[in-house]
Design a protein around this motif. Structure first.
Motif, PDB file in Angstrom:
ATOM      1  N   ARG A 154     -29.537  23.190  62.849  1.00  0.00           N
ATOM      2  CA  ARG A 154     -30.424  24.139  62.124  1.00  0.00           C
ATOM      3  C   ARG A 154     -31.286  23.226  61.437  1.00  0.00           C
ATOM      4  O   ARG A 154     -30.965  22.333  61.041  1.00  0.00           O
ATOM      5  N   HIS A 210     -29.408  31.566  70.218  1.00  0.00           N
ATOM      6  CA  HIS A 210     -29.457  30.940  68.996  1.00  0.00           C
ATOM      7  C   HIS A 210     -30.820  29.941  68.659  1.00  0.00           C
ATOM      8  O   HIS A 210     -30.772  28.963  68.970  1.00  0.00           O
ATOM      9  N   LYS A 229     -33.536  40.101  65.783  1.00  0.00           N
ATOM     10  CA  LYS A 229     -32.091  40.352  65.893  1.00  0.00           C
ATOM     11  C   LYS A 229     -31.590  40.174  64.239  1.00  0.00           C
ATOM     12  O   LYS A 229     -32.297  39.596  63.546  1.00  0.00           O
ATOM     13  N   ASP A 289     -33.089  42.805  57.163  1.00  0.00           N
ATOM     14  CA  ASP A 289     -32.818  43.351  58.516  1.00  0.00           C
ATOM     15  C   ASP A 289     -33.698  44.591  58.367  1.00  0.00           C
ATOM     16  O   ASP A 289     -34.307  44.998  59.254  1.00  0.00           O
ATOM     17  N   HIS A 307     -34.019  39.498  70.418  1.00  0.00           N
ATOM     18  CA  HIS A 307     -34.020  38.142  69.897  1.00  0.00           C
ATOM     19  C   HIS A 307     -35.053  37.931  68.916  1.00  0.00           C
ATOM     20  O   HIS A 307     -34.595  37.429  67.948  1.00  0.00           O
ATOM     21  N   CYS A 343     -26.793  37.070  63.458  1.00  0.00           N
ATOM     22  CA  CYS A 343     -26.827  36.376  64.611  1.00  0.00           C
ATOM     23  C   CYS A 343     -27.676  35.165  64.387  1.00  0.00           C
ATOM     24  O   CYS A 343     -27.371  34.131  64.950  1.00  0.00           O
ATOM     25  N   ARG A 344     -28.870  35.286  63.628  1.00  0.00           N
ATOM     26  CA  ARG A 344     -29.568  34.234  63.530  1.00  0.00           C
ATOM     27  C   ARG A 344     -29.029  33.184  62.992  1.00  0.00           C
ATOM     28  O   ARG A 344     -29.298  31.914  63.251  1.00  0.00           O
ATOM     29  N   ASP A 345     -28.344  33.274  61.878  1.00  0.00           N
ATOM     30  CA  ASP A 345     -27.598  32.290  61.243  1.00  0.00           C
ATOM     31  C   ASP A 345     -26.388  31.733  61.690  1.00  0.00           C
ATOM     32  O   ASP A 345     -25.898  30.909  61.242  1.00  0.00           O
ATOM     33  N   ASP A 373     -30.012  38.987  60.729  1.00  0.00           N
ATOM     34  CA  ASP A 373     -29.806  37.631  60.309  1.00  0.00           C
ATOM     35  C   ASP A 373     -28.672  36.945  60.679  1.00  0.00           C
ATOM     36  O   ASP A 373     -28.434  35.950  60.685  1.00  0.00           O
TER      37      ASP A 373
END
Ligand code: SF4
Ligand code: SF4
Length: 132
Positions: free
Chosen positions: A122, A132, A98, A44, A95, A102-104, A100
């Motif tokens: 996923r 997401h 953002k 990030d 977005h 939040c992404r994960d 990691d």
């Protein structure tokens, strides 16, 4: 992983069925709850430095906790990038870049179930929500 394989198989067998309690509803509840308790990954920080996002880097404290207002220095404040559209709908203002975390979210540690108990597969399908 296995549950995702089974879900995809189910979708293939029943292409016209509506998925039940799967996929992000973009309600922002997880951001409301956890947005003040996030940590930046090295990736990030590198990404934000590369993009010159000083506005994001300013909100990282010395041990990597993020969205810390430098004047207050406290965790637990609302995420400044959550854009609430309605009580049921929200968007992430960063977005594309953002964190990691939040992404994960929700991770395998959560069994890929978010705070609402919804299974979030996923990798996210192309039509997945903006959160997401
Ligand atoms: S992951 Fe769950 S709580 Fe978070 S925005 Fe999506 S549906 Fe809402
Ligand atoms: S950065 Fe985006 S995804 Fe993460 S808590 Fe804030 S609004 Fe939610």
């Amino acid at each position: 992983m296995m549950i995702e394989v089974l879900c995809r198989l189910w979708d293939r067998i029943h292409p016209n069925s509506q998925p039940y309690q799967r996929g992000c509803r973009a309600c922002g509840q997880c951001c409301d709850l956890y947005g003040g308790y996030l940590h930046a990954s090295d990736a990030d920080l590198e990404r934000w430095r590369r993009l010159g996002r000083e506005d994001l880097l300013r909100l990282v404290n010395e041990v990597g906790w993020i969205w810390i207002d430098p004047k207050q220095g406290r965790r637990g404040q609302p995420c400044p990038f959550l854009q609430r559209i309605s009580p049921e709908e929200a968007r992430c203002g960063i977005h594309e870049i953002k964190p990691d975390m939040c992404r994960d979210y929700p991770s395998l540690d959560h069994g890929r179930h978010c705070v609402r108990g919804i299974y979030i597969p996923r990798p996210a399908p192309p039509k997945e929500s903006i959160l997401h």
